[in-house]
Design a protein around this motif. Structure first.
Motif, PDB file in Angstrom:
ATOM      1  N   ASP A  40       0.794  -1.154   0.109  1.00 43.20           N
ATOM      2  CA  ASP A  40       0.075  -0.205  -0.049  1.00 43.20           C
ATOM      3  C   ASP A  40       1.029   1.369  -0.221  1.00 43.20           C
ATOM      4  O   ASP A  40       1.644   1.413   0.766  1.00 43.20           O
ATOM      5  CB  ASP A  40      -0.790  -0.162   1.274  1.00 43.20           C
ATOM      6  N   GLU A  41       0.729   2.008  -0.984  1.00 45.60           N
ATOM      7  CA  GLU A  41       1.644   3.364  -1.142  1.00 45.60           C
ATOM      8  C   GLU A  41       1.513   4.083   0.234  1.00 45.60           C
ATOM      9  O   GLU A  41       2.664   4.696   0.609  1.00 45.60           O
ATOM     10  CB  GLU A  41       1.134   4.359  -2.091  1.00 45.60           C
ATOM     11  N   ALA A  42       0.414   4.203   1.008  1.00 51.59           N
ATOM     12  CA  ALA A  42       0.486   5.268   2.043  1.00 51.59           C
ATOM     13  C   ALA A  42       1.140   4.604   3.286  1.00 51.59           C
ATOM     14  O   ALA A  42       1.723   5.219   3.813  1.00 51.59           O
ATOM     15  CB  ALA A  42      -1.100   5.666   2.347  1.00 51.59           C
ATOM     16  N   SER A  43       0.605   3.295   3.589  1.00 48.15           N
ATOM     17  CA  SER A  43       1.249   2.694   4.633  1.00 48.15           C
ATOM     18  C   SER A  43       2.348   1.794   4.687  1.00 48.15           C
ATOM     19  O   SER A  43       3.313   1.355   5.563  1.00 48.15           O
ATOM     20  CB  SER A  43      -0.132   1.827   5.212  1.00 48.15           C
ATOM     21  N   GLY A  44       2.839   1.392   3.449  1.00 43.19           N
ATOM     22  CA  GLY A  44       3.906   0.523   3.180  1.00 43.19           C
ATOM     23  C   GLY A  44       3.573  -0.946   3.460  1.00 43.19           C
ATOM     24  O   GLY A  44       4.435  -1.718   3.495  1.00 43.19           O
ATOM     25  N   ARG A  45       2.296  -1.174   3.902  1.00 44.41           N
ATOM     26  CA  ARG A  45       2.016  -2.441   4.311  1.00 44.41           C
ATOM     27  C   ARG A  45       1.859  -3.363   3.258  1.00 44.41           C
ATOM     28  O   ARG A  45       1.320  -3.142   2.173  1.00 44.41           O
ATOM     29  CB  ARG A  45       0.751  -2.477   5.388  1.00 44.41           C
ATOM     30  N   GLY A  87      16.387   4.624  -4.435  1.00 45.21           N
ATOM     31  CA  GLY A  87      15.101   5.027  -4.026  1.00 45.21           C
ATOM     32  C   GLY A  87      14.547   3.799  -3.202  1.00 45.21           C
ATOM     33  O   GLY A  87      13.603   2.904  -3.585  1.00 45.21           O
ATOM     34  N   LEU A  88      14.983   4.039  -1.620  1.00 38.96           N
ATOM     35  CA  LEU A  88      14.507   2.980  -0.694  1.00 38.96           C
ATOM     36  C   LEU A  88      13.094   3.539  -0.214  1.00 38.96           C
ATOM     37  O   LEU A  88      12.663   4.587  -0.159  1.00 38.96           O
ATOM     38  CB  LEU A  88      15.680   2.820   0.072  1.00 38.96           C
ATOM     39  N   ARG A  89      12.360   2.349  -0.003  1.00 40.57           N
ATOM     40  CA  ARG A  89      10.769   2.623   0.721  1.00 40.57           C
ATOM     41  C   ARG A  89      10.745   1.762   1.934  1.00 40.57           C
ATOM     42  O   ARG A  89      11.344   0.768   1.917  1.00 40.57           O
ATOM     43  CB  ARG A  89       9.753   2.224  -0.333  1.00 40.57           C
ATOM     44  N   GLY A  90      10.205   2.475   3.098  1.00 38.93           N
ATOM     45  CA  GLY A  90       9.783   1.457   4.057  1.00 38.93           C
ATOM     46  C   GLY A  90       8.761   0.745   4.000  1.00 38.93           C
ATOM     47  O   GLY A  90       7.610   1.406   3.401  1.00 38.93           O
ATOM     48  N   ALA A 113      -3.266   0.609 -11.073  1.00 40.87           N
ATOM     49  CA  ALA A 113      -4.362   0.172 -11.760  1.00 40.87           C
ATOM     50  C   ALA A 113      -4.879  -1.159 -11.735  1.00 40.87           C
ATOM     51  O   ALA A 113      -6.117  -1.298 -11.807  1.00 40.87           O
ATOM     52  CB  ALA A 113      -3.881   0.795 -13.436  1.00 40.87           C
ATOM     53  N   PHE A 114      -4.086  -2.154 -11.407  1.00 42.05           N
ATOM     54  CA  PHE A 114      -4.506  -3.546 -11.488  1.00 42.05           C
ATOM     55  C   PHE A 114      -5.206  -3.539 -10.149  1.00 42.05           C
ATOM     56  O   PHE A 114      -6.268  -4.151 -10.011  1.00 42.05           O
ATOM     57  CB  PHE A 114      -3.322  -4.388 -11.634  1.00 42.05           C
ATOM     58  N   ILE A 115      -4.725  -2.897  -9.056  1.00 48.15           N
ATOM     59  CA  ILE A 115      -5.268  -3.279  -7.617  1.00 48.15           C
ATOM     60  C   ILE A 115      -6.340  -2.305  -7.406  1.00 48.15           C
ATOM     61  O   ILE A 115      -7.513  -2.675  -6.522  1.00 48.15           O
ATOM     62  CB  ILE A 115      -4.104  -2.779  -6.480  1.00 48.15           C
ATOM     63  N   GLY A 116      -6.325  -1.105  -7.992  1.00 49.46           N
ATOM     64  CA  GLY A 116      -7.677  -0.262  -7.746  1.00 49.46           C
ATOM     65  C   GLY A 116      -7.390   0.737  -6.758  1.00 49.46           C
ATOM     66  O   GLY A 116      -8.393   1.502  -6.433  1.00 49.46           O
ATOM     67  N   LYS A 117      -5.973   0.705  -6.335  1.00 53.05           N
ATOM     68  CA  LYS A 117      -5.909   1.858  -5.043  1.00 53.05           C
ATOM     69  C   LYS A 117      -4.359   2.360  -5.182  1.00 53.05           C
ATOM     70  O   LYS A 117      -3.397   1.064  -5.910  1.00 53.05           O
ATOM     71  CB  LYS A 117      -6.246   1.523  -3.788  1.00 53.05           C
ATOM     72  N   PRO A 118      -3.673   3.404  -4.902  1.00 49.15           N
ATOM     73  CA  PRO A 118      -2.218   3.606  -4.983  1.00 49.15           C
ATOM     74  C   PRO A 118      -1.345   2.710  -4.111  1.00 49.15           C
ATOM     75  O   PRO A 118      -1.574   2.168  -3.065  1.00 49.15           O
ATOM     76  CB  PRO A 118      -2.189   4.949  -4.010  1.00 49.15           C
ATOM     77  N   THR A 119      -0.430   2.044  -5.116  1.00 45.17           N
ATOM     78  CA  THR A 119       0.380   0.801  -4.829  1.00 45.17           C
ATOM     79  C   THR A 119       1.599   0.928  -5.313  1.00 45.17           C
ATOM     80  O   THR A 119       1.818   1.516  -6.155  1.00 45.17           O
ATOM     81  CB  THR A 119      -0.336  -0.478  -5.208  1.00 45.17           C
ATOM     82  N   ARG A 120       2.651   0.429  -4.792  1.00 49.97           N
ATOM     83  CA  ARG A 120       3.964   0.543  -4.923  1.00 49.97           C
ATOM     84  C   ARG A 120       4.547  -0.994  -5.210  1.00 49.97           C
ATOM     85  O   ARG A 120       4.136  -1.990  -4.425  1.00 49.97           O
ATOM     86  CB  ARG A 120       4.796   1.139  -4.042  1.00 49.97           C
ATOM     87  N   LEU A 121       5.527  -1.253  -6.098  1.00 53.90           N
ATOM     88  CA  LEU A 121       6.240  -2.451  -6.263  1.00 53.90           C
ATOM     89  C   LEU A 121       7.549  -2.394  -5.723  1.00 53.90           C
ATOM     90  O   LEU A 121       8.234  -1.429  -5.988  1.00 53.90           O
ATOM     91  CB  LEU A 121       6.176  -2.992  -7.855  1.00 53.90           C
TER      92      LEU A 121
END
Length: 267
Positions: A40-45, A87-90, A113-121
């Motif tokens: 999840d982009e916001a929480s990193g979970r 570009g490290l992400r927590g 777009a696939f998940i339907g909410k802001p997401t990071r790989l």
């Protein structure tokens, strides 16, 4: 005789499984297994099929550049380069919080777009691996983005026994093993402590507690309305720590595995 009858890799945690004929092992298990993850982009979970069942329809395969190719019905395939450490992400996976390379904005737009909410790989390099759960295995055992341990083994006879109790066939991929062994009695793996396949030795460290993810059909992404096979596992494989099916392994050393290799139980 015991033999290795199937090999699987899951490049993206909770993405589609990839059947293999042969594969190498590094110190985190099968080469390239669960080294990528959606968060999840916001929480990193971390995100998995437990909450997002359609991830079962997301294919993420290693490409010739060492990166990943993402594809799914209705979405144009995208090649993702292997990210560096600039570009490290927590991120948070279960109780572990760590910083790992982010795959960039183009990949993020595709998975969002696939998940339907802001997401990071994100990606897990060898040097940023997590340690396995304390109290099991050895203190220096490490793992990528797999839930707890580098490898999961299931006996083919164990699945056959389960299917007979349910009354219909169930795909092995519902249980997401790396290694499938045939030639043993049902649940013989519960009593194993060490084994050897080819030139590599493995330690059996902990039974695998199963969850509702097993009810998702890997071909369609749909959940079983009768909660199978989880319902039957709970009926006859439940312990105080959950419904057990399969054994978590740690490989002691690197090497190559190939379907058909003999398996020797050492202890």
């Amino acid at each position: 005789m015991l033999r290795l009858s199937a090999l699987y890799r899951y490049p993206l945690k909770s993405g589609k499984g990839e059947p293999l004929q042969q594969i190498g092992l590094d110190r985190l298990g099968v080469d390239g297994d669960r080294r990528w993850m959606l968060v999840d982009e916001a929480s990193g979970r971390f995100l998995t099929q437990r909450a997002v069942a359609k991830m079962s329809q997301l294919s993420a395969l290693w490409n010739s550049t060492g990166g990943l190719t993402l594809s799914s019905p209705g979405h144009t395939a995208l090649d993702v380069a292997l990210p560096g450490d600039d570009g490290l992400r927590g991120v948070t996976i279960w109780r572990d919080t760590l910083r790992v390379p982010d795959a960039g904005d183009a990949a993020a737009a595709w998975v969002s777009a696939f998940i339907g909410k802001p997401t990071r790989l994100v990606h897990m390099p060898l040097e940023r691996a997590r340690f396995t759960e304390s109290g099991y295995g050895q203190d220096d055992d490490q793992v990528g983005f797999a839930d707890g341990y580098p490898l999961l083994l299931i006996g083919q006879a164990s699945l056959d026994d389960l299917c007979a109790r349910i009354g219909r066939p169930m795909q092995m991929l519902r249980f997401r093993p790396n290694l499938v062994i045939e030639g043993a009695e049902a649940f013989a793996e519960d009593g194993w402590k060490r084994l050897r396949i080819g030139d590599v030795e493995f330690r059996v460290v902990k039974p695998c507690s199963r969850c509702i993810l097993t009810t998702i059909d890997p071909q369609t992404g749909e959940r079983s309305p009768d909660r199978e096979p989880f319902a039957t596992l709970e009926a006859y494989r439940k312990t105080e720590k959950g419904a057990m099916f399969g054994q978590n392994l740690v490989n002691d050393g690197i090497g190559r595995l190939e379907i058909g290799m003999p398996v020797t139980v050492l202890e």
